[in-house]
Write an enzyme that holds these catalytic residues in place. Sequence first.
Site, PDB file in Angstrom:
ATOM      1  N   LYS A 138      12.618 -28.788  -9.895  1.00 53.36           N
ATOM      2  CA  LYS A 138      11.253 -28.473 -10.123  1.00 53.36           C
ATOM      3  C   LYS A 138      10.308 -29.184  -8.712  1.00 53.36           C
ATOM      4  O   LYS A 138       9.484 -28.345  -8.185  1.00 53.36           O
ATOM      5  CB  LYS A 138      10.514 -29.026 -11.341  1.00 53.36           C
ATOM      6  N   TYR A 154      17.296 -31.847 -13.117  1.00 51.97           N
ATOM      7  CA  TYR A 154      16.316 -31.065 -13.437  1.00 51.97           C
ATOM      8  C   TYR A 154      15.057 -31.026 -12.906  1.00 51.97           C
ATOM      9  O   TYR A 154      14.315 -30.326 -12.144  1.00 51.97           O
ATOM     10  CB  TYR A 154      16.395 -30.933 -14.981  1.00 51.97           C
ATOM     11  N   SER A 178       6.641 -28.314 -13.938  1.00 48.83           N
ATOM     12  CA  SER A 178       6.623 -29.074 -15.078  1.00 48.83           C
ATOM     13  C   SER A 178       5.954 -30.424 -14.899  1.00 48.83           C
ATOM     14  O   SER A 178       6.262 -30.889 -13.692  1.00 48.83           O
ATOM     15  CB  SER A 178       8.162 -29.315 -15.372  1.00 48.83           C
TER      16      SER A 178
END
Length: 332
Positions: free
Chosen positions: A152, A148, A124
């Site tokens: 990644k 989050y 991302s």
Amino acid sequence: MAVLITGGAGYVGIHTAVALLEAGKDVVVVDDFSNSSPDSIKGAEKITGRKITVFKADVADREALEKVFAGNSIDAVVHCAGFKAVGESCAEPVKYYRNNLDTTLTLLETMKKFGVTRAVFSSSATVYGGSDKMPLDETMPTGCTNPYGWTKFMIEQIFRDAAAADKSLSVMLLRYFNPVGAHESGLIGEDPRGIPNNLMPYIALVAAGELPRLNVFGGDYPTKDGTGVRDYIHIMDLAAGHLAAVGYTEKHTGCEAVNLGTGRPYSVLEMVDAYSRASGREIPYVITDRRPGDVAECYADPSKAAKLLNWKADRGLDEMCRDSWKWICGKK
Ligand code: UD1
């Protein structure tokens, strides 16, 4: 030979499955359906006229995953499985680290055991953290603002280290900007549970009359109209990027990070306008406070993807809104 998609029933996974099937690849999906529905599989099969081999399992369940690898000739993996809600990751960080890292480690160990060397990872643009230099290219510093995002970031590092140690590995880290829209058939699309966090699914429900109005998070950003600016990319362009990345791993080894974005930013109010045009509905909105953690602008320099993958996003904002609306109307 087949491509395994982890989290393959989810939003990115199922559109990628369609792109792969249409290119003649066989697709195996592993998904625990904790945040997706088997309906997406049916939709993809209907669109392509092809069958998907589906296993309902948690990717962190080693025994189940080994069975999938043992019973299918998998030659590449697209790793989309993972928790993805920013707010929830702040409330339950350990759950996010446990799930997103565990699934990746189990996957890498299983790939090694079965001699599978090619992987494409669903990363991302969130790994660029709060950079305010735009557009973002892959050489820019990384760092995150929420758990989050850190998952990644960490998974990218795990893949990078694994590929540095094992020269037979071939990994593409795809840094998505803001995927929106749906397959043009309206048979598959994004299906968030509960009230959506992301902009387009929220706007779609306002247009459909299921939510009263959009809260525009901040009207005083230093942008063209004061609202946040992002790089929205049609989900089928994103899926085509995965297909190109899978192809790239066939001919190269090592590990590369690549942006998947259009390079063409739009503000929240431009999105509201475009969606209103596509749906023929009014979209009431109010400007509220900024959402904590949001940045003013975030958009890609997509030139590395053009060079390495011979890929670029073709679909414009009107198609993104049209296809989202078609999906929403079809669900009713
Ligand atoms: C968000 C995540 C990002 C994640 C991405 C996945 C946050 C802070 N960031 O990105 O880590 O990778 O989704 O798709 O959650 N907006 C409104 N009203 C809304 C919703 C959004 O005004 O109800 C605005 C936001 O302030 C932003 C833009 O719309 O300017 C896009 O928001 P969103 O769709 O949530 O995406 P990101 O914040 O870019």
